[in-house]
Structure formats: structure tokens, C-alpha cells
Design a protein around this motif. Structure first.
Motif, PDB file in Angstrom:
ATOM      1  N   UNK A   1       0.830  -1.212   0.000  1.00 49.22           N
ATOM      2  CA  UNK A   1       0.000   0.000   0.000  1.00 49.22           C
ATOM      3  C   UNK A   1       0.866   1.264   0.000  1.00 49.22           C
ATOM      4  N   UNK A   2       1.949   1.260   0.764  1.00 52.69           N
ATOM      5  CA  UNK A   2       2.861   2.407   0.745  1.00 52.69           C
ATOM      6  C   UNK A   2       3.462   2.600  -0.650  1.00 52.69           C
ATOM      7  N   UNK A   3       3.772   1.505  -1.316  1.00 54.36           N
ATOM      8  CA  UNK A   3       4.322   1.600  -2.670  1.00 54.36           C
ATOM      9  C   UNK A   3       3.287   2.181  -3.640  1.00 54.36           C
ATOM     10  N   UNK A   4       2.026   1.753  -3.517  1.00 55.98           N
ATOM     11  CA  UNK A   4       0.968   2.299  -4.374  1.00 55.98           C
ATOM     12  C   UNK A   4       0.777   3.791  -4.121  1.00 55.98           C
ATOM     13  N   UNK A   5       0.723   4.162  -2.851  1.00 55.79           N
ATOM     14  CA  UNK A   5       0.558   5.581  -2.510  1.00 55.79           C
ATOM     15  C   UNK A   5       1.717   6.397  -3.070  1.00 55.79           C
ATOM     16  N   UNK A   6       2.910   5.868  -2.943  1.00 57.29           N
ATOM     17  CA  UNK A   6       4.100   6.543  -3.460  1.00 57.29           C
ATOM     18  C   UNK A   6       4.013   6.718  -4.976  1.00 57.29           C
ATOM     19  N   UNK A   7       3.614   5.660  -5.654  1.00 58.00           N
ATOM     20  CA  UNK A   7       3.519   5.709  -7.108  1.00 58.00           C
ATOM     21  C   UNK A   7       2.453   6.714  -7.561  1.00 58.00           C
ATOM     22  N   UNK A   8       1.282   6.679  -6.925  1.00 60.86           N
ATOM     23  CA  UNK A   8       0.218   7.607  -7.302  1.00 60.86           C
ATOM     24  C   UNK A   8       0.573   9.049  -6.949  1.00 60.86           C
ATOM     25  N   UNK A   9       1.198   9.259  -5.801  1.00 62.07           N
ATOM     26  CA  UNK A   9       1.603  10.614  -5.408  1.00 62.07           C
ATOM     27  C   UNK A   9       2.601  11.188  -6.417  1.00 62.07           C
ATOM     28  N   UNK A  10       3.520  10.350  -6.878  1.00 65.13           N
ATOM     29  CA  UNK A  10       4.490  10.802  -7.875  1.00 65.13           C
ATOM     30  C   UNK A  10       3.805  11.140  -9.184  1.00 65.13           C
ATOM     31  N   UNK A  11       2.902  10.284  -9.614  1.00 64.37           N
ATOM     32  CA  UNK A  11       2.193  10.530 -10.873  1.00 64.37           C
ATOM     33  C   UNK A  11       1.373  11.814 -10.794  1.00 64.37           C
ATOM     34  N   UNK A  12       0.661  12.005  -9.697  1.00 68.66           N
ATOM     35  CA  UNK A  12      -0.147  13.222  -9.537  1.00 68.66           C
ATOM     36  C   UNK A  12       0.744  14.459  -9.496  1.00 68.66           C
ATOM     37  N   UNK A  13       1.859  14.362  -8.769  1.00 68.00           N
ATOM     38  CA  UNK A  13       2.776  15.497  -8.665  1.00 68.00           C
ATOM     39  C   UNK A  13       3.346  15.867 -10.041  1.00 68.00           C
ATOM     40  N   UNK A  14       3.868  14.881 -10.760  1.00 66.35           N
ATOM     41  CA  UNK A  14       4.509  15.162 -12.058  1.00 66.35           C
ATOM     42  C   UNK A  14       3.482  15.668 -13.067  1.00 66.35           C
ATOM     43  N   UNK A  15       2.333  15.026 -13.146  1.00 66.94           N
ATOM     44  CA  UNK A  15       1.298  15.481 -14.082  1.00 66.94           C
ATOM     45  C   UNK A  15       0.777  16.862 -13.713  1.00 66.94           C
ATOM     46  N   UNK A  16       0.527  17.081 -12.430  1.00 63.90           N
ATOM     47  CA  UNK A  16       0.020  18.381 -11.987  1.00 63.90           C
ATOM     48  C   UNK A  16       1.008  19.503 -12.252  1.00 63.90           C
ATOM     49  N   UNK A  17       2.266  19.267 -11.930  1.00 64.46           N
ATOM     50  CA  UNK A  17       3.278  20.303 -12.142  1.00 64.46           C
ATOM     51  C   UNK A  17       3.528  20.521 -13.640  1.00 64.46           C
ATOM     52  N   UNK A  18       3.426  19.472 -14.431  1.00 60.88           N
ATOM     53  CA  UNK A  18       3.595  19.622 -15.885  1.00 60.88           C
ATOM     54  C   UNK A  18       2.432  20.418 -16.486  1.00 60.88           C
ATOM     55  N   UNK A  19       1.216  20.137 -16.021  1.00 57.03           N
ATOM     56  CA  UNK A  19       0.063  20.915 -16.486  1.00 57.03           C
ATOM     57  C   UNK A  19       0.180  22.374 -16.057  1.00 57.03           C
ATOM     58  N   UNK A  20       0.608  22.599 -14.838  1.00 57.11           N
ATOM     59  CA  UNK A  20       0.793  23.977 -14.361  1.00 57.11           C
ATOM     60  C   UNK A  20       1.834  24.698 -15.209  1.00 57.11           C
ATOM     61  N   UNK A  21       2.900  23.997 -15.546  1.00 48.90           N
ATOM     62  CA  UNK A  21       3.946  24.597 -16.384  1.00 48.90           C
ATOM     63  C   UNK A  21       3.412  24.878 -17.796  1.00 48.90           C
ATOM     64  N   UNK A  22       2.544  23.992 -18.291  1.00 55.56           N
ATOM     65  CA  UNK A  22       1.975  24.198 -19.619  1.00 55.56           C
ATOM     66  C   UNK A  22       1.117  25.463 -19.671  1.00 55.56           C
ATOM     67  N   UNK A  23       0.526  25.836 -18.535  1.00 57.03           N
ATOM     68  CA  UNK A  23      -0.288  27.041 -18.465  1.00 57.03           C
ATOM     69  C   UNK A  23       0.456  28.206 -17.806  1.00 57.03           C
ATOM     70  N   UNK A  24       1.793  28.138 -17.859  1.00 57.73           N
ATOM     71  CA  UNK A  24       2.681  29.202 -17.355  1.00 57.73           C
ATOM     72  C   UNK A  24       2.558  29.455 -15.854  1.00 57.73           C
ATOM     73  N   UNK A  25       2.317  28.419 -15.080  1.00 59.24           N
ATOM     74  CA  UNK A  25       2.346  28.510 -13.619  1.00 59.24           C
ATOM     75  C   UNK A  25       3.491  27.631 -13.121  1.00 59.24           C
ATOM     76  N   UNK A  26       4.580  28.229 -12.719  1.00 59.40           N
ATOM     77  CA  UNK A  26       5.713  27.468 -12.207  1.00 59.40           C
ATOM     78  C   UNK A  26       6.624  26.967 -13.303  1.00 59.40           C
TER      79      UNK A  26
END
Length: 180
Positions: free
Chosen positions: A123-148
């Protein structure tokens, strides 16, 4: 005495430190020489900030010693080197013990009977994997819209490390021969 020998003596003395130099000097009965060198090391460590300047400063101090004192210092150097080798061996042994204890804990957790304990690591591994995916996708989307500036790979590596460890990705340990 040749400059290479003096450089080696200076390096050993700086690694050992003044207290150990005095102890070894007492063992060999060359207290005066040990005190001179230990005092020089103390003075050099406070006067100079970089390792190279400390090395050069101590070399110049050692060149002022008599040939008898240099011979005594060479005798002490062998013992100092042996003590340093023992320190390194103990440090390596301590690291190996810590690693094997961690592996033992993981294996015992894998043999557990309680369902919560059995599911904890996956479960810790799943949480880690999903947290990473959400972080990378979220930050990439923010960068695509000139935020960060996008995802920081150090943060992403930190987030994914529990999942990587669960899957057996322990490159550093494998590189050192501590894991299979």
C-alpha cells in the motif's frame, strides 16, 4: 627527508587529529615529538579553512622538525594508519549490520500473519507511485499554463523512492554488493 614522505606524514597527522597523535606518541615514548606535531595540527586546523591549505601549512611545519623527530613521526605514522584502517573497517561493518537488520525486518514483515501488516508495504508503494504521478502530471500541467517551472526531479525521486524500494530498485546497495 623527501617531500613525498613529508606530505604523507602531514596527511596522516591531519586525518588522525591531535588527540590520537598524543595517544600514539605516548605508546611509543616520543611525547615531545607527538606534542609538537599535535600542537601544530591544532594550530593549522584553526588557522586554515581548506584541506589543501591545511596540508601545505602542516608540511611546512614538519619540514622544521629534526631528522630524529621525523623518524619518530614515521614510526607513529604506521600505528596511526593501522588505527585509521580499523576505524574504516568498523564503519563498514556497522553499515553492513544496519542494512542486514533492515532486510531482516522487511523479511519478517513479509512473513506476518496480520492482514494489515501484510498489506502495509504494498500500500505504501501504491501511494508513493500515485503521489508521484499526480505530482509530475500536476506540475507539468501547471507549467503548460505558465504557472511554475514544472516538476522538480528531486521531489519526484523522493516521492517515488518507496515504490522503487518495494520493487527491488536499490541501485546503490547493489552497486556496493550489499543487495542482490
Amino acid at each position: 627527508m623527501d617531500p613525498l614522505t613529508i606530505a604523507t606524514l602531514a596527511s596522516t597527522a591531519l586525518k588522525a587529529g591531535p588527540a590520537l597523535i598524543r595517544v600514539v606518541g605516548n605508546l611509543f615514548g616520543s611525547n615531545a615529538t607527538a606534542d609538537k606535531v599535535a600542537n601544530a595540527v591544532e594550530r593549522i586546523e584553526t588557522e586554515y579553512s581548506t584541506a589543501t591549505s591545511q596540508q601545505k601549512g602542516l608540511e611546512s611545519q614538519l619540514k622544521q622538525l629534526s631528522s630524529t623527530e621525523l623518524v619518530q613521526l614515521q614510526t607513529m605514522q604506521t600505528e596511526l594508519a593501522r588505527i585509521e584502517a580499523e576505524r574504516e573497517a568498523r564503519q563498514l561493518e556497522s553499515t553492513e549490520i544496519l542494512f542486514s537488520e533492515g532486510q531482516h525486518t522487511i523479511r519478517e514483515g513479509d512473513k506476518a500473519q496480520h492482514s494489515t501488516v501484510i498489506k502495509c508495504r504494498p500500500n505504501l508503494a501504491y501511494i508513493s507511485m500515485f503521489a508521484t504521478a499526480i505530482y509530475v502530471l500536476g506540475m507539468s500541467l501547471a507549467h503548460a499554463f505558465d504557472y511554475g517551472s514544472g516538476a522538480d526531479m528531486a521531489v519526484a525521486a523522493f516521492l517515488i523512492s518507496p515504490a522503487g524500494a518495494y520493487m527491488g530498485l536499490r541501485h546503490r546497495e547493489k552497486e556496493k554488493g550489499l543487495a542482490s
